[in-house]
Design an enzyme around this catalytic site. Structure first.
Site, PDB file in Angstrom:
ATOM      1  N   MET A   1       7.452   4.446  -3.350  1.00  0.00           N
ATOM      2  CA  MET A   1       6.276   4.947  -4.049  1.00  0.00           C
ATOM      3  C   MET A   1       5.108   4.079  -3.669  1.00  0.00           C
ATOM      4  O   MET A   1       5.170   2.869  -3.831  1.00  0.00           O
ATOM      5  CB  MET A   1       6.526   4.866  -5.558  1.00  0.00           C
ATOM      6  CG  MET A   1       7.554   5.860  -6.008  1.00  0.00           C
ATOM      7  SD  MET A   1       7.028   7.532  -5.730  1.00  0.00           S
ATOM      8  CE  MET A   1       8.537   8.190  -5.033  1.00  0.00           C
ATOM      9  N   CYS A   2       4.080   4.655  -3.112  1.00  0.00           N
ATOM     10  CA  CYS A   2       3.235   3.768  -2.351  1.00  0.00           C
ATOM     11  C   CYS A   2       1.940   4.408  -1.903  1.00  0.00           C
ATOM     12  O   CYS A   2       1.664   5.552  -2.176  1.00  0.00           O
ATOM     13  CB  CYS A   2       3.983   3.369  -1.090  1.00  0.00           C
ATOM     14  SG  CYS A   2       5.693   2.984  -1.421  1.00  0.00           S
TER      15      CYS A   2
END
Lengths: 295, 441, 227
Positions: A1-2
């Site tokens: 998640m980024c």
């Protein structure tokens, strides 16, 4: 998640500014990934193989590393130490013995390539970029990543980009749901990953397909069939970069193109400082569609 | 003449009568079984833990005289107006629609009398429940039924629901019988159709997006309201850590015994982890981030008594939430309706077809005649009494362990009766100083 | 005209200032400068004021808007005008995913394209997209009208309830339970009104209408594979 950023320059004159532009893009993505950050820069080819290594105790591990490696290879080795990383320049045909030597010395190899250098560390993106002096780096293209770790550890090795073959690297936003099984399938083919990270499996999958003769486009196409879960991948090669999103395409992705560059980001914010962004073509990549730019 | 000895008829354990009846039902109808409630199978639970109590090495507090505090403040991290509760047990989210208006009113009355909060559900906020709940948590769900900024602002806290213990990763289905004119109006649906709920939120996916969603909700409500994030017991370590990273003030963790209005039985019984197994990993995540007690942890799923509450707190929770137990306190599955349960093909204690809207107790229904059976004032008093008893029980245990606040209960005050519980709760098997997985063994 | 500069004033103050405006405010014209892709810009407004955003926005611009007119002179990120109650939101450029998600009322006027999940779970809002829309648009859409002058991507109107979808161009594919329906007089009148209000250069007769087949409304074993 980024957060993901990527920049592919079409205009030669912009190359000295690549690191500067990428750093600004990277820092805007801090909220999406405050745990660690990393960048892959495709710089000038010098006729040598660049090996980027990392150590948690650089002073001790990098002292005399160039001389020792040069001795082992029977050829001079140049070394540039950058904080916890060092870039070693070895003869093009010396990859295997050099990697074997470095493995024995216990330094971690981040990536190998004729033009690619990889820098990644735990910490806020602005701090990571400052430590490595990314702003001053030039090059033709580069990709960067800010990480909010989901299931695997917040470590240097768990940071993106992941490189599993020469001049190839991958960053990812999302969460793969069949990476454990894919990791075992790759292992049966003799391809081993170093971390528990799902993205490294994605990178290894793409490299293995290319090693088997697929084009990068075909390998990216293959992710749509063989990898499950949610992903936006941005991948770099010596001469270009590619983008693919899973068929559900929930994770954000936006692209911008002008006569001077092609840019990718998780959010438009990352584009706000790019030159000529007001008149750029800005669009979102379609799901399950491979995009690729080559110089 | 002697008869030849015969083997007694033997039922298969694998293909029991219960299993076979479900196979026949599936073959006849072609649809999976949908029901309400939580997991019915036996899983390791708080019953498998015991408190050690004080004697010579520790000193107990005197019951009724020496103070044992039960207050808890939720939302201290970012919210300008945290929620202060007198007791560390709250009422979990249950929708108007799944429950009757009277039942929602009764929950509000009982919780308010006892000094705690109630929670809306998938269907929006009604005036009845806002009016009768001194503290009301407004759920923000994938369906967004009835969602609007005015109700968001008149709530005391906002709970972003990512998952439920009964169905981590699942949506829902409310059958048409309960979509009456009022329910349909609140949900913008045609009357009488099946309502299908999505499993993901419509406008965000993942913790990086969640962080931005939480920012938006805070901006709309002036950073006043605590933002809870509710997760089902799936991967509690990671999910708790990510909820914290995304900016939650409170994490609500619902184990697999947690109920639901209506989901596939196969989902309820086969997906998710027991509540007991979820707490320690979640608390570990909070510790690892330096956020234990900074971000509060509310645990739900099968909490029934002050003992369960005390055990959850000892394992590191800040509060617990009850749903099914609150419905039972109101009068759900009461034996006085046994005759009617039998007519529905079930019996007291087993009735779980909450989605069909034919609840004899008048709680999980929208049928005006059935609804009348529940007196919201009397039912509210029963809930108040039950919440008070839970609290007294929890205090009794805490005092016996020498604690002047229930939050001072610790894992070291517990032992386990079974290997399973010892491993899940990470407390020693009774009579030993060991649990499976303990480092150093 | 009041100016709020996001490069000098923080988001909280910008939103608090706009949210504090009441129905009888004299300060009805507002400009937000330097949005630079910021999130949650001009959310939760509750007065008939006009806000012009000079540039592109990030996630959830104009979220839960009531009464206000918000004009984005750039592109809008994910979830623009999500859960809008009333008022008008105009996006000069493109809109990202989830435009108008769960919107309950008002008008969302997108001059460029909208990407995937446009009008997802919409509950009464009117959305007009002058360009094209991406995949899974109007997924589980319950009420309101989605008008698309360009093309629609895959799985338009999947699991649709009672929202009405009008597309002038091609539809790549229809989602489960979404079918083409007859364009009746009242639909042409509705379209004419929406096209006029949004300054769209199109004629109602050029559109096709799509709606729910209503086969998923009550469970039927013969449709189980559509779930």
């Amino acid at each position: 998640m980024c957060g993901i950023v990527g920049l592919f320059l079409k205009k030669e004159a912009l190359r000295p500014r690549l690191g500067d532009m990428l750093t600004d893009m990277l820092i805007t993505m801090t909220d999406r990934g405050p745990d660690s950050a990393g960048i892959a820069i495709y710089g000038e080819e010098s006729g040598k193989l660049k090996i980027t290594v990392q150590s948690d105790t650089p002073a001790a591990d990098f002292a005399g590393l160039d001389l020792a490696l040069g001795e082992a290879l029977g050829a001079p080795v140049a070394m540039r130490v950058v904080d916890t990383h060092a870039v070693l320049n070895v003869p093009l045909d010396a990859e295997a013995p050099a990697l074997a030597f470095l493995d024995k010395r216990g330094v971690r190899v981040m990536g190998v390539g004729e033009s690619m250098e990889i820098f990644k560390e735990v910490g806020l993106p602005k701090d990571v970029a400052a430590r490595f002096g990314i702003r001053a780096m030039g090059g033709s293209h580069g990709i960067g990543h800010t990480r909010m770790a989901t299931e695997s550890a917040v470590t240097t090795l768990g940071a993106h980009p992941f490189s599993t073959a020469g001049d190839q690297c991958l960053v990812h936003n999302g969460s793969l749901s069949n990476h454990n099984d894919m990791r075992r399938r790759l292992a049966r083919k003799g391809i081993y990953t170093k971390t528990e990270n799902d993205t490294e499996v994605g990178a290894a999958y793409i490299s293995s397909r290319i090693a088997e003769g697929a084009t990068l486009g075909e390998a990216l196409e293959g992710t749509l069939k063989d990898l499950d879960g949610f992903f936006t991948f941005v991948t770099g090669t010596k001469t270009g970069f590619g983008v693919v999103r899973d068929p559900v395409a929930c994770k954000p992705a936006v692209m911008a193109e002008t006569d001077d560059y092609v840019a990718f980001a998780s959010e438009y914010r990352a584009f706000a400082d790019l030159p000529g962004i007001e008149t750029a073509r800005v669009w979102e990549p379609e799901p399950a569609t491979v995009y690729f730019w080559e110089r | 003449m002697d008869k030849t000895p015969q083997t007694l008829p033997r039922q298969s354990w694998t293909f029991s009568n219960e299993v076979n009846s479900e196979i026949r039902r599936a073959a006849a109808t072609g649809i999976y079984d949908i029901r309400g409630g939580g997991a019915k199978r036996r899983v390791p639970h708080f019953d498998d833990l015991l408190f050690l109590g004080a004697s010579i090495s520790r000193y107990p507090l005197e019951g009724y005289r020496e103070r044992c505090d039960t207050s808890v403040v939720l939302g201290t991290r970012f919210a300008k107006k945290p929620i202060e509760l007198k007791i560390p047990v709250t009422i979990a989210g249950m929708s108007f629609g799944a429950l009757s208006a009277h039942a929602k009113e009764a929950l509000g009355r009982g919780a308010t009398l006892a000094g705690t909060s109630t929670t809306t559900g998938d269907g929006g906020m009604t005036n009845e429940e806002r009016g009768h709940s001194e503290k009301l948590v407004y759920q923000y769900l994938p369906s967004r039924y009835g969602m609007n900024p005015d109700d968001l602002r008149r709530a005391d806290a906002i709970e972003v629901v990512v998952g439920q213990g009964a169905k981590p990763g699942g949506g829902g289905m409310l059958l048409g019988q309960k979509i009456t004119e009022r329910v349909a109006g609140m949900r913008d649906l045609p009357i009488g159709i099946d309502q299908r709920s999505a499993c993901r939120h419509p406008d965000w996916t993942g913790p990086d997006d969640l962080e931005i969603k939480i920012l938006e909700l805070r901006e709309i409500t002036g950073w006043e309201k605590p933002i809870y994030v509710k997760i089902g017991g799936a991967r509690p370590y990671y999910d708790t850590a990510l909820a914290v990273k995304a900016g939650a003030d409170v994490v609500v963790l619902d184990g697999m015994q947690g109920g639901t209005a209506a989901t596939q039985d196969v989902f309820i019984e086969n997906v998710g982890q027991p509540t007991l197994a979820c707490i320690r990993p979640a608390v570990q995540a909070l510790h690892d981030l330096g956020m234990h007690r900074e971000v509060q942890l509310v645990v739900s799923g099968g909490i029934r008594s002050g003992a369960d509450m005390a055990k959850a707190l000892a394992l590191g929770a800040d509060a617990v939430a009850i749903g099914t137990a609150a419905l039972v306190a109101l009068g759900d599955n009461d034996p006085k309706w046994e005759e009617e349960y039998r007519k529905l093909g079930t019996t007291t204690g087993a009735y779980d077809d909450w989605h069909e809207g034919r609840d004899p107790a008048g709680i999980t229904t929208q049928d005006p005649e059935l609804m009348k059976r529940l007196d919201p004032v009397a039912a509210g008093r029963r809930l108040r009494n039950y919440l008070n008893v839970m609290t007294l029980e929890c205090q009794t245990i805490a005092r016996a362990c020498g604690k002047s606040h229930v939050h001072n209960l610790e894992p070291e005050d517990l032992c386990a009766l079974t290997m399973e519980a010892a491993a899940m709760a990470r407390v020693p098997l009774a009579g030993t100083d060991w649990w499976p997985g303990k480092p150093g063994f | 005209m009041q100016v709020l500069d996001l490069s000098k004033t923080d988001l909280r103050e910008v939103n608090a200032t706009l949210q504090a405006q009441r129905a009888d405010t004299n300060q009805t014209e507002w400009v937000i400068e330097n949005p630079r892709g910021s999130h949650a810009v001009a959310v939760g407004l509750d007065a008939p004021i006009s806000v012009t955003v000079k540039g592109s926005t990030g996630y959830y611009c104009a979220g839960m808007n009531k009464l206000a007119t918000i004009h984005v002179e750039g592109s809008a990120g994910p979830g623009v005008a999500e859960n809008m109650m009333s008022g008008t939101v105009i996006v000069e450029g493109d809109a990202s995913q989830y435009a108008g998600a769960t919107g309950r009322g008002g008008l969302l006027n997108i001059k460029g394209n909208a990407s995937s999940r446009c009008g997802i779970s919409m509950k009464g809002i009117d959305i007009v997209v002058h360009g094209s829309i991406g995949h899974m648009s109007a997924f589980m859409a319950q009420k309101g009208n989605l008008v698309v002058l360009g093309d629609a991507g895959d799985a338009l109107g999947d699991s649709l309830y009672e929202a009405r979808l009008f597309v002038r161009g091609t539809v790549k594919s229809l989602g489960a339970d979404c079918i083409e329906k007859e364009m009746r007089h009242e639909h042409l009148a509705l379209l004419a009104e929406l096209l006029e209000r949004t300054g769209a250069d199109a004629k109602p007769e050029e559109f096709r209408r799509y709606g729910s087949a209503r086969k998923l409304y009550n469970f039927n074993i013969d449709h189980a594979d559509a779930y």
